[in-house]
Motif scaffolding. Structure first.
Motif, PDB file in Angstrom:
ATOM      1  N   MET A  81      -1.667   6.225  20.624  1.00 29.08           N
ATOM      2  CA  MET A  81      -0.974   6.676  19.424  1.00 29.08           C
ATOM      3  C   MET A  81       0.503   6.473  19.669  1.00 29.08           C
ATOM      4  O   MET A  81       1.071   7.032  20.605  1.00 29.08           O
ATOM      5  N   THR A  82       1.121   5.637  18.856  1.00 30.88           N
ATOM      6  CA  THR A  82       2.549   5.370  19.004  1.00 30.88           C
ATOM      7  C   THR A  82       3.335   6.529  18.410  1.00 30.88           C
ATOM      8  O   THR A  82       2.891   7.174  17.451  1.00 30.88           O
ATOM      9  N   ASP A  84       5.685   6.963  16.429  1.00 31.56           N
ATOM     10  CA  ASP A  84       6.084   7.003  15.025  1.00 31.56           C
ATOM     11  C   ASP A  84       4.893   7.003  14.066  1.00 31.56           C
ATOM     12  O   ASP A  84       5.064   6.825  12.853  1.00 31.56           O
ATOM     13  N   GLN A  85       3.677   7.225  14.578  1.00 37.28           N
ATOM     14  CA  GLN A  85       2.492   7.164  13.724  1.00 37.28           C
ATOM     15  C   GLN A  85       2.061   8.518  13.177  1.00 37.28           C
ATOM     16  O   GLN A  85       1.018   8.626  12.530  1.00 37.28           O
ATOM     17  N   ARG A  88       1.202   8.606   9.450  1.00 40.46           N
ATOM     18  CA  ARG A  88      -0.092   7.981   9.151  1.00 40.46           C
ATOM     19  C   ARG A  88      -1.234   8.944   9.476  1.00 40.46           C
ATOM     20  O   ARG A  88      -2.221   9.022   8.739  1.00 40.46           O
ATOM     21  N   GLU A  93      -5.262   9.004   8.686  1.00 38.71           N
ATOM     22  CA  GLU A  93      -5.696   7.957   9.588  1.00 38.71           C
ATOM     23  C   GLU A  93      -6.130   8.585  10.910  1.00 38.71           C
ATOM     24  O   GLU A  93      -5.444   9.451  11.455  1.00 38.71           O
ATOM     25  N   PHE A  95      -6.691   8.498  14.754  1.00 36.67           N
ATOM     26  CA  PHE A  95      -6.351   7.867  16.017  1.00 36.67           C
ATOM     27  C   PHE A  95      -7.228   8.402  17.156  1.00 36.67           C
ATOM     28  O   PHE A  95      -7.058   8.007  18.308  1.00 36.67           O
ATOM     29  N   ARG A 118       1.759  11.368  22.928  1.00 36.79           N
ATOM     30  CA  ARG A 118       1.755  11.614  21.477  1.00 36.79           C
ATOM     31  C   ARG A 118       0.343  11.892  20.979  1.00 36.79           C
ATOM     32  O   ARG A 118       0.151  12.706  20.067  1.00 36.79           O
ATOM     33  N   TRP A 119      -0.662  11.225  21.565  1.00 35.55           N
ATOM     34  CA  TRP A 119      -2.056  11.487  21.199  1.00 35.55           C
ATOM     35  C   TRP A 119      -2.430  12.921  21.575  1.00 35.55           C
ATOM     36  O   TRP A 119      -3.084  13.620  20.798  1.00 35.55           O
ATOM     37  N   GLU A 122      -1.048  15.251  19.042  1.00 34.29           N
ATOM     38  CA  GLU A 122      -1.738  15.183  17.745  1.00 34.29           C
ATOM     39  C   GLU A 122      -3.117  15.831  17.810  1.00 34.29           C
ATOM     40  O   GLU A 122      -3.573  16.443  16.841  1.00 34.29           O
ATOM     41  N   THR A 245      -9.790   5.038  19.715  1.00 35.42           N
ATOM     42  CA  THR A 245      -9.042   5.240  18.468  1.00 35.42           C
ATOM     43  C   THR A 245      -9.855   4.643  17.318  1.00 35.42           C
ATOM     44  O   THR A 245     -10.033   3.426  17.253  1.00 35.42           O
ATOM     45  N   SER A 247      -9.260   4.223  14.115  1.00 35.55           N
ATOM     46  CA  SER A 247      -8.600   3.322  13.178  1.00 35.55           C
ATOM     47  C   SER A 247      -8.400   1.926  13.753  1.00 35.55           C
ATOM     48  O   SER A 247      -8.520   0.932  13.044  1.00 35.55           O
TER      49      SER A 247
END
Length: 280
Positions: A81-82, A84-85, A88, A93, A95, A118-119, A122, A245, A247
C-alpha cells in the motif's frame, strides 16, 4: 517485476547463502547502526558494510540438486500500500486480501508477509492477527512503498536521506498495530535496488529478500496462468514472490489453492523465509 541475477557470497552470521553486490572497496566501508536498529538486533559479529541480499536457498556444495537438496519452497506475499493511496482505500478499494490469509491457514502453509507500514496503519486488526499467528512471519516492505532507486515501475522515489527513516517508520507502524512476529528482513518496493541503497541501509542490520520465482500475479486475471508459471519455475529451495492485495492481485488466492496441493504432490514442503535461510 524484473528478475535479478546476483553474485553469491557467504555470510556466516546468517548461516545461509546470500546474494551480494559488494566489491573490495565496499568491504572496507563500515556502517554503524542507529540505537533503535541496534536494540532490535542481537549481539554478534560486526555487520557487513553492504546489506546482504537473499535470493533462494543454495544447494550444498558438490551435490546433485535433484538428489540431495531439500524440496522446500517459500511463498512470500507483499502486502503493498503506497502512502498516498489512503483516499482510494476510503472509497472502498481493497488493498488487503483476507480470503488469501484464510486459505493459507486452511492449507497450513507457513508464509512470510512483506508488509508496508502504511498497510499496517490501514488494516491494523489484520496486521495484528497475521503477526500473532505462528503460521506467519512479518517482514518490512518499507513504510511508503516508494522506490529506493529511480525508474522503478513508476513508483515515487525516496531521497537517499529518507530511506533509513522510511524503513524505521514501518517498524514503528508494526509496533503500534501490535504485530509481534517481525523478522529482520526487508523487501525493496518494486524489487528495485542498487549498490548505493545496499550501503545506505546496511546500518539497519537487515537482510534484503528477493526471489527466484516471479508468480506473475500482479494485475493478473487468470489464476491458472499464475499457477502454471509458478509450478514451471519452482525448484528445491525456491522463493516465490506473490501479493496480498485484492485490488492489484485479484486471483492470487485462487492460484495459491492450485499451487499448494500440486507442489505437495511433488514432495515439496512449505517453509517461511527464516527457515529457508537455514537451508530448509
Amino acid at each position: 517485476m524484473p528478475r535479478y541475477v546476483l553474485r553469491l557470497v557467504s555470510v556466516a552470521a546468517l548461516g545461509a547463502v546470500l546474494v551480494g553486490c559488494g566489491t573490495d572497496t565496499d568491504a572496507r566501508l563500515t556502517g554503524k547502526p542507529s540505537p533503535k536498529a541496534a536494540a532490535r538486533q542481537p549481539a554478534g559479529p560486526e555487520r557487513p558494510a553492504v546489506t546482504p541480499v537473499f535470493l533462494r536457498a543454495a544447494d550444498p556444495p558438490g551435490t546433485t540438486r535433484a538428489r540431495t537438496a531439500p524440496k522446500t519452497v517459500a511463498l512470500t506475499f507483499d502486502a503493498d500500500m503506497t502512502s498516498d493511496q489512503g483516499p482510494r482505500a476510503a472509497r472502498g478499494e481493497r488493498f488487503d486480501n483476507p480470503t488469501l490469509i484464510t486459505s493459507l491457514r486452511r492449507l497450513e502453509v507457513p508464509s512470510t508477509i512483506f508488509m508496508t507500514g502504511r498497510w499496517a496503519e490501514e488494516y491494523p486488526f489484520q496486521a495484528r492477527e497475521i503477526g500473532s499467528d505462528p503460521l506467519f512471519e512479518v517482514a518490512n516492505h518499507s513504510y511508503s512503498h516508494h522506490s529506493f532507486t529511480a525508474d522503478c515501475h513508476g513508483l515515487p522515489v525516496l531521497g537517499k536521506k529518507d530511506m533509513a527513516a522510511d524503513v524505521e517508520r514501518a517498524f514503528g507502524a508494526f509496533r503500534k498495530a501490535g504485530v509481534r512476529q517481525v523478522v529482520p528482513y526487508f523487501r525493496f518496493p518494486g524489487g528495485c535496488y542498487d549498490q548505493s541503497t545496499l550501503r545506505t541501509l546496511a546500518p539497519a542490520g537487515l537482510t534484503a529478500v528477493q526471489w527466484d520465482v516471479v508468480s506473475g500475479d500482479a494485475f493478473a486475471t487468470d489464476a491458472d496462468a499464475v499457477a502454471e508459471q509458478v509450478l514451471a519455475a519452482v525448484r528445491p529451495g525456491s522463493l516465490v514472490v506473490m501479493h496480498c492485495t485484492t485490488s492489484a492481485a485479484p486471483v492470487t488466492d485462487e492460484a495459491v489453492r492450485k499451487i499448494v496441493p500440486a507442489l505437495r504432490e511433488r514432495g515439496y514442503r512449505f517453509v517461511k523465509v527464516s527457515e529457508l535461510m537455514k537451508g530448509g
